[in-house]
Design a protein around this motif. Sequence first.
Motif, PDB file in Angstrom:
ATOM      1  N   ARG A  73       1.849   8.562   3.056  1.00  6.77           N
ATOM      2  CA  ARG A  73       0.568   9.131   3.503  1.00  6.77           C
ATOM      3  C   ARG A  73       0.194   8.591   4.883  1.00  6.77           C
ATOM      4  O   ARG A  73      -0.313   9.342   5.733  1.00  6.77           O
ATOM      5  CB  ARG A  73      -0.523   8.803   2.481  1.00  6.77           C
ATOM      6  N   ALA A  74       0.429   7.318   5.120  1.00  9.18           N
ATOM      7  CA  ALA A  74       0.097   6.731   6.415  1.00  9.18           C
ATOM      8  C   ALA A  74       0.929   7.361   7.529  1.00  9.18           C
ATOM      9  O   ALA A  74       0.424   7.615   8.631  1.00  9.18           O
ATOM     10  CB  ALA A  74       0.319   5.220   6.375  1.00  9.18           C
ATOM     11  N   LEU A  75       2.200   7.629   7.258  1.00  8.06           N
ATOM     12  CA  LEU A  75       3.052   8.250   8.274  1.00  8.06           C
ATOM     13  C   LEU A  75       2.582   9.671   8.576  1.00  8.06           C
ATOM     14  O   LEU A  75       2.527  10.085   9.743  1.00  8.06           O
ATOM     15  CB  LEU A  75       4.504   8.255   7.816  1.00  8.06           C
ATOM     16  N   LEU A 134       6.699  19.772   6.850  1.00 12.68           N
ATOM     17  CA  LEU A 134       7.286  18.430   6.791  1.00 12.68           C
ATOM     18  C   LEU A 134       6.883  17.785   5.477  1.00 12.68           C
ATOM     19  O   LEU A 134       5.700  17.752   5.126  1.00 12.68           O
ATOM     20  CB  LEU A 134       6.787  17.558   7.949  1.00 12.68           C
ATOM     21  N   THR A 135       7.872  17.261   4.752  1.00  9.33           N
ATOM     22  CA  THR A 135       7.625  16.478   3.542  1.00  9.33           C
ATOM     23  C   THR A 135       8.183  15.083   3.750  1.00  9.33           C
ATOM     24  O   THR A 135       9.368  14.929   4.070  1.00  9.33           O
ATOM     25  CB  THR A 135       8.285  17.123   2.309  1.00  9.33           C
ATOM     26  N   VAL A 136       7.353  14.073   3.595  1.00  9.82           N
ATOM     27  CA  VAL A 136       7.770  12.685   3.719  1.00  9.82           C
ATOM     28  C   VAL A 136       7.903  12.089   2.326  1.00  9.82           C
ATOM     29  O   VAL A 136       6.959  12.123   1.528  1.00  9.82           O
ATOM     30  CB  VAL A 136       6.768  11.862   4.550  1.00  9.82           C
ATOM     31  N   VAL A 137       9.083  11.544   2.035  1.00  7.99           N
ATOM     32  CA  VAL A 137       9.365  10.930   0.738  1.00  7.99           C
ATOM     33  C   VAL A 137       9.464   9.421   0.934  1.00  7.99           C
ATOM     34  O   VAL A 137      10.206   8.949   1.796  1.00  7.99           O
ATOM     35  CB  VAL A 137      10.683  11.457   0.144  1.00  7.99           C
ATOM     36  N   ALA A 138       8.731   8.675   0.138  1.00  6.10           N
ATOM     37  CA  ALA A 138       8.804   7.217   0.195  1.00  6.10           C
ATOM     38  C   ALA A 138       8.518   6.654  -1.186  1.00  6.10           C
ATOM     39  O   ALA A 138       7.752   7.225  -1.956  1.00  6.10           O
ATOM     40  CB  ALA A 138       7.822   6.651   1.216  1.00  6.10           C
ATOM     41  N   VAL A 146      12.671  17.565   5.282  1.00  6.64           N
ATOM     42  CA  VAL A 146      12.353  16.511   4.321  1.00  6.64           C
ATOM     43  C   VAL A 146      12.844  15.200   4.912  1.00  6.64           C
ATOM     44  O   VAL A 146      14.038  15.051   5.211  1.00  6.64           O
ATOM     45  CB  VAL A 146      12.997  16.769   2.948  1.00  6.64           C
ATOM     46  N   LEU A 147      11.939  14.283   5.125  1.00  2.00           N
ATOM     47  CA  LEU A 147      12.246  12.959   5.657  1.00  2.00           C
ATOM     48  C   LEU A 147      12.146  11.948   4.532  1.00  2.00           C
ATOM     49  O   LEU A 147      11.087  11.813   3.906  1.00  2.00           O
ATOM     50  CB  LEU A 147      11.269  12.598   6.776  1.00  2.00           C
ATOM     51  N   ILE A 148      13.235  11.239   4.266  1.00  3.56           N
ATOM     52  CA  ILE A 148      13.240  10.193   3.247  1.00  3.56           C
ATOM     53  C   ILE A 148      13.176   8.850   3.960  1.00  3.56           C
ATOM     54  O   ILE A 148      14.111   8.472   4.678  1.00  3.56           O
ATOM     55  CB  ILE A 148      14.490  10.288   2.356  1.00  3.56           C
ATOM     56  N   GLY A 149      12.081   8.153   3.769  1.00  2.26           N
ATOM     57  CA  GLY A 149      11.847   6.895   4.461  1.00  2.26           C
ATOM     58  C   GLY A 149      10.620   7.000   5.340  1.00  2.26           C
ATOM     59  O   GLY A 149      10.390   8.037   5.988  1.00  2.26           O
ATOM     60  N   ALA A 150       9.831   5.940   5.387  1.00  2.00           N
ATOM     61  CA  ALA A 150       8.590   5.959   6.164  1.00  2.00           C
ATOM     62  C   ALA A 150       8.443   4.678   6.985  1.00  2.00           C
ATOM     63  O   ALA A 150       7.329   4.240   7.270  1.00  2.00           O
ATOM     64  CB  ALA A 150       7.386   6.135   5.236  1.00  2.00           C
ATOM     65  N   GLY A 151       9.577   4.099   7.386  1.00  9.89           N
ATOM     66  CA  GLY A 151       9.559   2.865   8.165  1.00  9.89           C
ATOM     67  C   GLY A 151       9.505   3.118   9.659  1.00  9.89           C
ATOM     68  O   GLY A 151       9.122   4.200  10.123  1.00  9.89           O
ATOM     69  N   GLY A 152       9.916   2.115  10.421  1.00  9.79           N
ATOM     70  CA  GLY A 152       9.780   2.161  11.869  1.00  9.79           C
ATOM     71  C   GLY A 152      10.572   3.258  12.558  1.00  9.79           C
ATOM     72  O   GLY A 152      10.181   3.730  13.637  1.00  9.79           O
ATOM     73  N   GLN A 153      11.696   3.676  11.968  1.00 10.71           N
ATOM     74  CA  GLN A 153      12.516   4.724  12.576  1.00 10.71           C
ATOM     75  C   GLN A 153      11.989   6.121  12.261  1.00 10.71           C
ATOM     76  O   GLN A 153      12.356   7.097  12.930  1.00 10.71           O
ATOM     77  CB  GLN A 153      13.964   4.615  12.068  1.00 10.71           C
ATOM     78  N   ALA A 154      11.148   6.244  11.249  1.00  6.65           N
ATOM     79  CA  ALA A 154      10.777   7.555  10.725  1.00  6.65           C
ATOM     80  C   ALA A 154      10.043   8.456  11.722  1.00  6.65           C
ATOM     81  O   ALA A 154      10.368   9.648  11.834  1.00  6.65           O
ATOM     82  CB  ALA A 154       9.953   7.377   9.450  1.00  6.65           C
TER      83      ALA A 154
END
Length: 305
Positions: free
Chosen positions: A159-161, A148-152, A124-132
Amino acid sequence: MTAIMLDEHDIRGAVTMPEAIAAVRRGFADLADGAFEMPVRTVLDDGGFLVMPVHHRPTSSAVTKFLSLNFDRAPAIDGTVVWSEAHSTDRVVAHAGTVTALRTGAAVGAATDLLADPGADELVLIGAGGQAPDQVRAVHAVRPLRRLTVVATAPERARALVERLRPELDGVRLETAADARAAVGGAPIVCCATTSTVPLFTADDLPERVHVNAIGAFRPTMRELPDDLLAGADVVIDEREAALEESGEVVHALEAGAITGADLTELGPALAKGGGFGPRTVFKSVGVAIQDWAVAHLLAERVLR
């Protein structure tokens, strides 16, 4: 004198994530052995500008990174990484945003390889910025992912990430979520890459066995993790002096009495230890200059030799 200028395309073409992880792992081992001269970074304008110098004694080489940070612009991180050697006037000048993302991911990869359960295959990744993106690439390099679950907070960014990473994650189940507390409930690996000033979840939200990486908070006023998580986990940091000065999580937990300085283990000694960690582990990174040196060393070997 030769100055080789490297942009994002050049850097990505020269260094893979597994290579960066191996280099950063060696760098932290050298740090533990006293091979580096590394002052705490200079912070200007409350984190708007950062200057990070480091000298590697065995190779007589040095790196200086200058960053400007503004999370209301794109890219948020801009600047230069300059590699130099005492025996040569040649230089490598690399795009700092790319080096920073790559080396931050690499440190997370080294820590995850050490601390996460061997069979962990969900992130689970929290954050969808440049480091993600490099957080995902690093974890996937050491723990091949099934899910993989992206939380933003902005669903369109999550969705873009996911769509950006899809070509690199063949066979991985890709999802997005808006509720971090609910998302982390079954995750064996969690990565936090946000600019939050308050904890993103509670310790009770997490499963009994979990490894958490937190790389977003780099100032004492920022905080992604709660005190009770640090109190109940084996906590690994990148470097003690930097964490005590810059990590909001560490500073807050120490002031609250949730942990003591003895509860913090630097990554270099932790890698040397190699095991014996509890069911809950945390890697808290504020980022240190030896990581930049490790990636810049690889770049220099490939473009100057």
